[in-house]
Write an enzyme that holds these catalytic residues in place. Structure first.
Site, PDB file in Angstrom:
ATOM      1  CE  LYS A   9      49.429   7.123  51.276  1.00  0.00           C
ATOM      2  NZ  LYS A   9      48.610   6.161  50.508  1.00  0.00           N
ATOM      3  CE1 TYR A  49      45.297  10.048  48.355  1.00  0.00           C
ATOM      4  CE2 TYR A  49      44.962  10.370  50.697  1.00  0.00           C
ATOM      5  CZ  TYR A  49      45.727   9.892  49.645  1.00  0.00           C
ATOM      6  OH  TYR A  49      46.921   9.242  49.901  1.00  0.00           O
ATOM      7  CG  ASN A 113      49.610   2.616  49.990  1.00  0.00           C
ATOM      8  OD1 ASN A 113      49.603   3.634  50.673  1.00  0.00           O
ATOM      9  ND2 ASN A 113      48.978   2.525  48.832  1.00  0.00           N
ATOM     10  CG  HIS A 116      50.527  10.966  48.236  1.00  0.00           C
ATOM     11  ND1 HIS A 116      49.633  10.585  47.270  1.00  0.00           N
ATOM     12  CD2 HIS A 116      50.897  12.239  47.918  1.00  0.00           C
ATOM     13  CE1 HIS A 116      49.456  11.587  46.413  1.00  0.00           C
ATOM     14  NE2 HIS A 116      50.218  12.606  46.787  1.00  0.00           N
ATOM     15  CD  GLU A 127      49.051  15.435  45.006  1.00  0.00           C
ATOM     16  OE1 GLU A 127      50.215  15.082  45.281  1.00  0.00           O
ATOM     17  OE2 GLU A 127      48.199  14.656  44.514  1.00  0.00           O
TER      18      GLU A 127
HETATM   19  P1  ATP Z   1      48.578   7.711  46.786  1.00  0.00           P
HETATM   20  O1  ATP Z   1      47.644   8.660  46.045  1.00  0.00           O
HETATM   21  O2  ATP Z   1      48.255   7.615  48.256  1.00  0.00           O
HETATM   22  O3  ATP Z   1      50.004   8.023  46.499  1.00  0.00           O
HETATM   23  P2  ATP Z   1      48.293   5.805  44.719  1.00  0.00           P
HETATM   24  O4  ATP Z   1      48.384   6.992  43.803  1.00  0.00           O
HETATM   25  O5  ATP Z   1      49.276   4.715  44.555  1.00  0.00           O
HETATM   26  O6  ATP Z   1      48.370   6.258  46.224  1.00  0.00           O
HETATM   27  P3  ATP Z   1      45.440   5.903  44.437  1.00  0.00           P
HETATM   28  O7  ATP Z   1      44.701   5.135  43.414  1.00  0.00           O
HETATM   29  O8  ATP Z   1      45.623   7.377  44.247  1.00  0.00           O
HETATM   30  O9  ATP Z   1      46.843   5.179  44.655  1.00  0.00           O
HETATM   31  O10 ATP Z   1      44.726   5.639  45.833  1.00  0.00           O
HETATM   32  C1  ATP Z   1      44.962   6.508  46.922  1.00  0.00           C
HETATM   33  C2  ATP Z   1      45.095   5.683  48.178  1.00  0.00           C
HETATM   34  O11 ATP Z   1      43.812   5.142  48.486  1.00  0.00           O
HETATM   35  C3  ATP Z   1      46.007   4.470  48.079  1.00  0.00           C
HETATM   36  O12 ATP Z   1      47.352   4.762  48.286  1.00  0.00           O
HETATM   37  C4  ATP Z   1      45.452   3.608  49.189  1.00  0.00           C
HETATM   38  O13 ATP Z   1      45.925   4.079  50.454  1.00  0.00           O
HETATM   39  C5  ATP Z   1      43.958   3.867  49.075  1.00  0.00           C
HETATM   40  N1  ATP Z   1      43.328   2.880  48.204  1.00  0.00           N
HETATM   41  C6  ATP Z   1      43.312   2.875  46.851  1.00  0.00           C
HETATM   42  N2  ATP Z   1      42.639   1.813  46.378  1.00  0.00           N
HETATM   43  C7  ATP Z   1      42.211   1.137  47.462  1.00  0.00           C
HETATM   44  C8  ATP Z   1      41.462  -0.047  47.658  1.00  0.00           C
HETATM   45  N3  ATP Z   1      41.007  -0.759  46.634  1.00  0.00           N
HETATM   46  N4  ATP Z   1      41.228  -0.441  48.926  1.00  0.00           N
HETATM   47  C9  ATP Z   1      41.664   0.267  49.990  1.00  0.00           C
HETATM   48  N5  ATP Z   1      42.385   1.397  49.876  1.00  0.00           N
HETATM   49  C10 ATP Z   1      42.657   1.830  48.636  1.00  0.00           C
HETATM   50 MG    MG Z   2      47.219   8.694  44.051  1.00  0.00          MG
END
Ligand code: ATP
Ligand code: MG
Length: 136
Positions: A9, A49, A113, A116, A127
């Site tokens: 990211k 997303y 974080n 992805h 994707e």
């Molecule tokens: P990613 O899809 O980016 O790999 P993930 O699958 O671990 O991450 P998801 O639940 O899909 O987590 O959330 C997508 C992204 O949205 C997270 O990686 C984070 O960047 C953001 N995100 C998710 N939950 C929160 C939250 N509570 N507050 C802020 N940002 C969040």
């Molecule tokens: Mg995710």
């Protein structure tokens, strides 16, 4: 071979951690198939997303993922590649990510974080088709 989508990211690119992330994947035994550095277009980010549309963090998430270049890539391994990548990444919230994982070692905030990875075989196929239609 079995493939999944990886995104380092914008925070990871800004912090100079693309090589660190790729090195961890390669040491594990995953291989880069294709990759590019790009500012992800907003419509592509929204499609990627889509499952999070309407959630409180959605607008911030789209602003973040499109704010500067990300490294978008396809990686492959012999099997379960999406699951292996998710294990290397660690949980979404870096505060819960154990040492040894990418998020556990290198990140502090859920919103930034670093990486992805697709969260199922179906998501990986969807994707990859979205970001690299020539591979689908
Ligand atoms: P990613 O899809 O980016 O790999 P993930 O699958 O671990 O991450 P998801 O639940 O899909 O987590 O959330 C997508 C992204 O949205 C997270 O990686 C984070 O960047 C953001 N995100 C998710 N939950 C929160 C939250 N509570 N507050 C802020 N940002 C969040
Ligand atoms: Mg995710």
């Amino acid at each position: 071979m079995n493939r999944t989508l990886l995104i380092v990211k914008p925070d990871g690119v800004e912090r100079g951690l693309v090589g660190e992330v790729l090195a961890r994947l390669e040491r594990k035994g995953l291989r880069l198939v294709v990759g590019r550095l790009e500012v992800i277009p907003r419509d592509l980010a929204a499609a990627h997303y889509a499952e999070h549309q309407g959630k409180p963090f959605y607008d911030d998430l789209l602003a973040f993922i499109t704010r500067s270049p990300a490294f978008v890539a396809v990686v492959e391994g012999p099997k379960d590649t999406w699951r292996i990548l998710r294990t290397l990444m660690g949980p979404t919230n870096p505060a819960e990510a154990p040492p040894g994982t990418i998020r556990g070692d290198l990140a502090t905030e859920t919103a930034e974080n670093l990486v992805h990875g697709s969260d199922s075989a179906e998501a990986a196929a969807r994707e990859i088709a979205l970001f690299f239609p020539q591979l689908a």
